[in-house]
Design a protein around this motif. Structure first.
Motif, mmCIF file in Angstrom:
data_model
loop_
_atom_site.group_PDB
_atom_site.id
_atom_site.type_symbol
_atom_site.label_atom_id
_atom_site.label_comp_id
_atom_site.label_asym_id
_atom_site.label_seq_id
_atom_site.Cartn_x
_atom_site.Cartn_y
_atom_site.Cartn_z
ATOM 1 N N PRO A 102 1.168 -1.391 -0.022
ATOM 2 C CA PRO A 102 0.160 0.071 -0.080
ATOM 3 C C PRO A 102 0.919 1.608 -0.244
ATOM 4 C CG PRO A 102 -1.144 -1.506 1.709
ATOM 5 C CD PRO A 102 0.154 -2.197 1.206
ATOM 6 N N GLU A 103 1.547 1.040 1.121
ATOM 7 C CA GLU A 103 3.165 2.628 0.680
ATOM 8 C C GLU A 103 3.832 3.032 -0.651
ATOM 9 O OE1 GLU A 103 5.237 -0.604 3.353
ATOM 10 O OE2 GLU A 103 3.496 -0.347 2.701
ATOM 11 N N CYS A 104 3.518 1.841 -1.385
ATOM 12 C CA CYS A 104 4.048 2.183 -2.718
ATOM 13 C C CYS A 104 2.726 3.171 -3.558
ATOM 14 C CB CYS A 104 4.536 0.918 -3.786
ATOM 15 S SG CYS A 104 4.385 0.921 -5.185
ATOM 16 N N VAL A 105 1.623 2.180 -3.502
ATOM 17 C CA VAL A 105 0.183 3.137 -3.924
ATOM 18 C C VAL A 105 0.561 4.236 -3.973
ATOM 19 C CG1 VAL A 105 -2.391 3.191 -4.201
ATOM 20 C CG2 VAL A 105 -1.166 0.795 -4.144
ATOM 21 N N LEU A 106 0.484 4.767 -2.211
ATOM 22 C CA LEU A 106 0.455 6.342 -1.618
ATOM 23 C C LEU A 106 1.288 6.612 -2.206
ATOM 24 C CD1 LEU A 106 -0.282 5.512 1.648
ATOM 25 C CD2 LEU A 106 -1.857 6.389 0.579
ATOM 26 N N SER A 107 2.731 6.079 -2.211
ATOM 27 C CA SER A 107 3.880 7.603 -3.032
ATOM 28 C C SER A 107 3.744 7.349 -4.276
ATOM 29 C CB SER A 107 5.176 6.509 -2.323
ATOM 30 O OG SER A 107 5.221 5.582 -3.087
ATOM 31 N N THR A 108 2.893 7.027 -5.119
ATOM 32 C CA THR A 108 2.834 7.368 -6.579
ATOM 33 C C THR A 108 1.530 8.192 -6.570
ATOM 34 O OG1 THR A 108 3.563 4.900 -6.929
ATOM 35 C CG2 THR A 108 2.019 5.856 -8.475
ATOM 36 N N MET A 109 0.880 7.961 -5.553
ATOM 37 C CA MET A 109 -0.789 8.999 -5.973
ATOM 38 C C MET A 109 0.538 10.281 -5.698
ATOM 39 S SD MET A 109 -2.704 6.976 -7.316
ATOM 40 C CE MET A 109 -3.839 8.574 -7.400
ATOM 41 N N LEU A 110 0.620 10.062 -4.965
ATOM 42 C CA LEU A 110 1.419 11.804 -3.752
ATOM 43 C C LEU A 110 1.671 12.331 -5.482
ATOM 44 C CD1 LEU A 110 2.861 11.746 -1.189
ATOM 45 C CD2 LEU A 110 1.417 12.729 -1.511
ATOM 46 N N VAL A 111 3.326 11.566 -6.324
ATOM 47 C CA VAL A 111 3.341 12.145 -7.570
ATOM 48 C C VAL A 111 2.287 12.188 -8.500
ATOM 49 C CG1 VAL A 111 4.505 11.458 -9.759
ATOM 50 C CG2 VAL A 111 5.402 10.204 -7.297
ATOM 51 N N LEU A 112 1.287 11.921 -8.645
ATOM 52 C CA LEU A 112 0.409 11.582 -9.454
ATOM 53 C C LEU A 112 -0.534 13.260 -8.900
ATOM 54 C CD1 LEU A 112 -1.220 8.590 -11.219
ATOM 55 C CD2 LEU A 112 1.039 10.238 -11.791
ATOM 56 N N GLY A 113 0.243 13.736 -7.934
ATOM 57 C CA GLY A 113 -0.968 14.583 -8.062
ATOM 58 C C GLY A 113 -1.899 14.776 -6.592
ATOM 59 N N ASN A 114 -2.270 13.080 -6.036
ATOM 60 C CA ASN A 114 -3.448 12.632 -5.640
ATOM 61 C C ASN A 114 -4.234 12.391 -6.370
ATOM 62 O OD1 ASN A 114 -2.520 11.402 -3.437
ATOM 63 N ND2 ASN A 114 -2.091 13.163 -2.093
ATOM 64 N N ARG A 115 -4.586 12.846 -8.162
ATOM 65 C CA ARG A 115 -5.601 12.699 -9.198
ATOM 66 C C ARG A 115 -5.429 11.530 -9.849
ATOM 67 N NH1 ARG A 115 -6.042 17.682 -11.317
ATOM 68 N NH2 ARG A 115 -7.589 17.057 -12.582
ATOM 69 N N ASP A 116 -6.819 10.656 -9.395
ATOM 70 C CA ASP A 116 -7.059 9.079 -10.578
ATOM 71 C C ASP A 116 -6.836 8.639 -11.252
ATOM 72 O OD1 ASP A 116 -8.870 8.461 -7.878
ATOM 73 O OD2 ASP A 116 -10.343 8.903 -9.327
ATOM 74 N N ILE A 117 -5.898 7.670 -11.120
ATOM 75 C CA ILE A 117 -4.643 7.327 -12.849
ATOM 76 C C ILE A 117 -6.485 6.751 -13.966
ATOM 77 C CG2 ILE A 117 -3.934 5.017 -13.558
ATOM 78 C CD1 ILE A 117 -3.226 4.343 -10.863
ATOM 79 N N ASP A 118 -5.917 7.367 -14.931
ATOM 80 C CA ASP A 118 -6.595 6.457 -16.494
ATOM 81 C C ASP A 118 -6.690 5.673 -16.413
ATOM 82 O OD1 ASP A 118 -7.669 9.706 -16.602
ATOM 83 O OD2 ASP A 118 -5.491 10.179 -16.784
ATOM 84 N N LEU A 119 -5.201 5.384 -16.906
ATOM 85 C CA LEU A 119 -5.026 3.881 -17.308
ATOM 86 C C LEU A 119 -3.508 3.131 -16.329
ATOM 87 C CD1 LEU A 119 -4.128 2.099 -19.166
ATOM 88 C CD2 LEU A 119 -2.400 3.698 -21.187
ATOM 89 N N LEU A 120 -4.118 1.985 -15.955
ATOM 90 C CA LEU A 120 -3.056 1.090 -15.119
ATOM 91 C C LEU A 120 -2.896 -0.031 -16.311
ATOM 92 C CD1 LEU A 120 -1.590 0.685 -12.070
ATOM 93 C CD2 LEU A 120 -4.050 -0.726 -11.651
ATOM 94 N N PHE A 121 -1.576 -0.097 -16.955
ATOM 95 C CA PHE A 121 -1.047 -1.564 -16.947
ATOM 96 C C PHE A 121 -0.040 -2.051 -16.166
ATOM 97 C CE2 PHE A 121 1.454 -3.314 -20.445
ATOM 98 C CZ PHE A 121 1.286 -3.317 -21.388
ATOM 99 N N ILE A 122 -0.442 -3.512 -16.343
ATOM 100 C CA ILE A 122 -0.306 -4.193 -15.113
ATOM 101 C C ILE A 122 0.496 -5.197 -15.939
ATOM 102 C CG2 ILE A 122 -0.578 -6.438 -13.691
ATOM 103 C CD1 ILE A 122 -3.301 -4.700 -13.111
ATOM 104 N N ASP A 123 2.085 -5.646 -15.606
ATOM 105 C CA ASP A 123 2.528 -6.127 -16.478
ATOM 106 C C ASP A 123 4.011 -6.981 -15.513
ATOM 107 O OD1 ASP A 123 3.984 -7.907 -18.601
ATOM 108 O OD2 ASP A 123 5.066 -6.199 -19.130
#
Length: 211
Positions: A102-123
């Motif tokens: 979960p901490e990876c999600v939180l720090s990534t969302m900070l980079v995105l300005g806590n704006r929702d993701i449009d495209l999540l690519f899982i690989d």
């Protein structure tokens, strides 16, 4: 069947360079599958914020960043060497972290300005349990109408040194469950008619889940 779309010149040039014969080992995608996906995403989704789970050598993330207007973050638990792909990236951040935490999600969302993701690519992990875990913590941050894309949905694909679908490639199991639940999905899977494009056939395939 997914129709073939033309790409804008800047993207066409990058695709041709990235899918050069000498670089195929570094991209591990099928050219027709990726071209078709990129054209669809540009036309239908127009992502502003993209997150890729599973950087590998960075070429898929670079292509994703070229269709993303504001920010792309690519996450991997280890550095496989991304120097060759970096010149192609646009507003692209590589992040060394465990995408199942979960901490990876939180720090990534900070980079995105806590704006929702449009495209999540899982690989990335390709284990069933990994995908379940990542979907649980990442999908709430994908906007309504956004896309979650899975690579390696094709159970017929000949992936890696172990022949057909080694044990760790359990994406088809998860993908089939999504389809059984009646989710809105699109499959992009290269067949023999796409042999003119770069990449082995059968290949991993791309699956789009529309939220």
């Amino acid at each position: 069947r997914t129709r073939m779309n033309s790409l804008p010149t800047y993207l066409e040039n990058a695709v041709q360079a990235i899918f050069a014969d000498a670089n195929l080992i570094n991209i591990q995608q099928h050219e027709w599958e990726m071209r078709t996906f990129l054209a669809m995403a540009l036309e239908e989704l127009k992502p502003a914020r993209t997150v890729e789970l599973g950087t590998f050598r960075g070429f898929t993330g670079a292509l994703l960043s070229l269709i993303t207007s504001k920010q792309t973050v690519s996450v991997d638990i280890e550095d496989h060497g991304t120097e060759g792909s970096r010149p192609y990236g646009h507003q692209l951040l590589h992040k060394l972290a465990d995408a199942t935490l979960p901490e990876c999600v939180l720090s990534t969302m900070l980079v995105l300005g806590n704006r929702d993701i449009d495209l999540l690519f899982i690989d990335d992990g390709h284990y069933y349990e990994t995908i379940v875990k990542e979907m649980a913590i990442w999908s709430p941050h994908v906007r309504p109408g956004g896309w979650i894309v899975f690579h390696d949905i094709n159970p017929l694909a000949n992936i890696g040194p172990h022949g057909t679908q080694p044990d760790c490639i359990q994406v088809p199991r998860f993908w089939n469950e999504l389809k059984a639940e009646g989710m809105e999905v699109t499959e992009i899977i290269a067949t023999d008619e796409h042999k003119a494009f770069k990449g082995e056939i059968p290949h991993g395939g791309l699956g789009i889940l529309r939220l």
